[in-house]
Design a protein around this motif. Sequence first.
Motif, mmCIF file in Angstrom:
data_model
loop_
_atom_site.group_PDB
_atom_site.id
_atom_site.type_symbol
_atom_site.label_atom_id
_atom_site.label_comp_id
_atom_site.label_asym_id
_atom_site.label_seq_id
_atom_site.Cartn_x
_atom_site.Cartn_y
_atom_site.Cartn_z
ATOM 1 N N MET A 1 0.844 -1.187 0.000
ATOM 2 C CA MET A 1 0.000 0.000 0.000
ATOM 3 C C MET A 1 0.886 1.246 0.000
ATOM 4 N N THR A 2 0.538 2.197 -0.829
ATOM 5 C CA THR A 2 1.315 3.430 -0.896
ATOM 6 C C THR A 2 0.843 4.402 0.183
ATOM 7 N N PRO A 3 1.684 5.342 0.537
ATOM 8 C CA PRO A 3 1.302 6.328 1.552
ATOM 9 C C PRO A 3 0.429 7.462 0.998
ATOM 10 N N ILE A 4 -0.188 7.249 -0.156
ATOM 11 C CA ILE A 4 -1.094 8.248 -0.706
ATOM 12 C C ILE A 4 -2.412 8.095 0.052
ATOM 13 N N SER A 5 -2.906 9.192 0.595
ATOM 14 C CA SER A 5 -4.123 9.100 1.397
ATOM 15 C C SER A 5 -5.235 9.960 0.816
ATOM 16 N N LYS A 6 -6.454 9.636 1.213
ATOM 17 C CA LYS A 6 -7.607 10.426 0.787
ATOM 18 C C LYS A 6 -7.411 11.842 1.303
ATOM 19 N N ASN A 7 -7.858 12.793 0.519
ATOM 20 C CA ASN A 7 -7.764 14.219 0.871
ATOM 21 C C ASN A 7 -6.324 14.714 1.013
ATOM 22 N N MET A 8 -5.391 14.027 0.383
ATOM 23 C CA MET A 8 -3.995 14.484 0.371
ATOM 24 C C MET A 8 -3.904 15.672 -0.583
ATOM 25 N N SER A 9 -3.113 16.649 -0.232
ATOM 26 C CA SER A 9 -2.948 17.798 -1.127
ATOM 27 C C SER A 9 -2.040 17.399 -2.295
ATOM 28 N N TYR A 10 -2.199 18.128 -3.398
ATOM 29 C CA TYR A 10 -1.325 17.882 -4.546
ATOM 30 C C TYR A 10 0.131 18.198 -4.191
ATOM 31 N N ASN A 11 0.351 19.192 -3.342
ATOM 32 C CA ASN A 11 1.730 19.500 -2.932
ATOM 33 C C ASN A 11 2.345 18.350 -2.152
ATOM 34 N N ASP A 12 1.556 17.703 -1.286
ATOM 35 C CA ASP A 12 2.072 16.555 -0.541
ATOM 36 C C ASP A 12 2.323 15.369 -1.473
ATOM 37 N N LEU A 13 1.444 15.196 -2.456
ATOM 38 C CA LEU A 13 1.668 14.136 -3.447
ATOM 39 C C LEU A 13 2.945 14.411 -4.221
ATOM 40 N N SER A 65 12.237 16.936 -14.625
ATOM 41 C CA SER A 65 11.229 17.931 -14.275
ATOM 42 C C SER A 65 10.606 17.632 -12.913
ATOM 43 N N LEU A 66 10.251 16.390 -12.677
ATOM 44 C CA LEU A 66 9.676 16.006 -11.386
ATOM 45 C C LEU A 66 10.683 16.234 -10.268
ATOM 46 N N LYS A 67 11.889 15.783 -10.480
ATOM 47 C CA LYS A 67 12.927 15.894 -9.457
ATOM 48 C C LYS A 67 13.149 17.348 -9.033
ATOM 49 N N ASN A 68 13.017 18.275 -9.980
ATOM 50 C CA ASN A 68 13.328 19.683 -9.723
ATOM 51 C C ASN A 68 12.100 20.596 -9.650
ATOM 52 N N ASP A 69 10.912 20.028 -9.656
ATOM 53 C CA ASP A 69 9.680 20.826 -9.678
ATOM 54 C C ASP A 69 9.506 21.595 -8.365
ATOM 55 N N SER A 70 9.473 22.921 -8.461
ATOM 56 C CA SER A 70 9.266 23.751 -7.269
ATOM 57 C C SER A 70 7.924 24.482 -7.327
ATOM 58 N N ASN A 71 7.076 24.097 -8.273
ATOM 59 C CA ASN A 71 5.763 24.731 -8.408
ATOM 60 C C ASN A 71 4.858 24.380 -7.233
ATOM 61 N N ASN A 72 3.928 25.271 -6.970
ATOM 62 C CA ASN A 72 2.923 25.060 -5.949
ATOM 63 C C ASN A 72 1.644 24.583 -6.644
ATOM 64 N N TYR A 73 1.077 23.490 -6.192
ATOM 65 C CA TYR A 73 -0.130 22.925 -6.799
ATOM 66 C C TYR A 73 -1.283 23.014 -5.805
ATOM 67 N N GLU A 74 -2.306 23.758 -6.177
ATOM 68 C CA GLU A 74 -3.462 23.967 -5.315
ATOM 69 C C GLU A 74 -4.373 22.747 -5.322
ATOM 70 N N GLY A 75 -5.075 22.555 -4.245
ATOM 71 C CA GLY A 75 -6.133 21.564 -4.199
ATOM 72 C C GLY A 75 -5.729 20.240 -3.580
ATOM 73 N N TYR A 76 -6.723 19.382 -3.556
ATOM 74 C CA TYR A 76 -6.588 18.074 -2.931
ATOM 75 C C TYR A 76 -6.977 16.986 -3.920
ATOM 76 N N ILE A 77 -6.416 15.810 -3.724
ATOM 77 C CA ILE A 77 -6.682 14.676 -4.593
ATOM 78 C C ILE A 77 -8.124 14.217 -4.377
ATOM 79 N N SER A 78 -8.856 14.028 -5.467
ATOM 80 C CA SER A 78 -10.233 13.541 -5.372
ATOM 81 C C SER A 78 -10.219 12.054 -5.022
ATOM 82 N N LYS A 79 -11.374 11.533 -4.614
ATOM 83 C CA LYS A 79 -11.476 10.106 -4.265
ATOM 84 C C LYS A 79 -11.116 9.232 -5.474
ATOM 85 N N GLU A 80 -11.619 9.613 -6.646
ATOM 86 C CA GLU A 80 -11.335 8.845 -7.864
ATOM 87 C C GLU A 80 -9.838 8.871 -8.188
#
Length: 161
Positions: A1-13, A65-80
């Motif tokens: 199981m991955t540590p991705i949780s419901k209502n996780m923010s995109y920044n945390d992901l 790009s992923l390794k160096n991404d410093s962008n801020n991503y708003e919102g939370y991961i949907s259930k789907e």
Amino acid sequence: MTPISKNMSYNDLKKFLQKEIKKITLEQLYELSFHFNDDVKYLPREYKKKYTQSVLNVIISRYSSLKNDSNNYEGYISKEDFEQINTILSDKEDMITYTMNLIVVYATYFLKEPVHLPGTVFPGMVSVFTDGENYYCPVKKFHINNPQATCKYCIAKITDD
């Protein structure tokens, strides 16, 4: 199981993906390219070189790009999205597949791009394209039910042809 949780923010992901991608060594990235070259060895020669270069360039650029991404991503991961991301990242047995899946999650949920970029030419001289609003893939319909393909998660739409 991955540590991705419901209502996780995109920044945390994003932080989780970055932590995971930083574990990938250059040798493993090289192994991924070797594995990919082995997968396409039966493609016709006229497609193989261009397709291989295109895909490997995308993998390397998205890795960087992923390794160096410093962008801020708003919102939370949907259930789907939570369910799909956990499904995509659930296979940690094979580092090559896991690396690809990290990149797929990043491209899909952060870059909002298809797995294969527009212009990627497939056998039959067809390619992924955009109308400026949506992406379309002419080969997705042939791979959507393949359990090893990431087509089912790709944002590109199936073409009508």
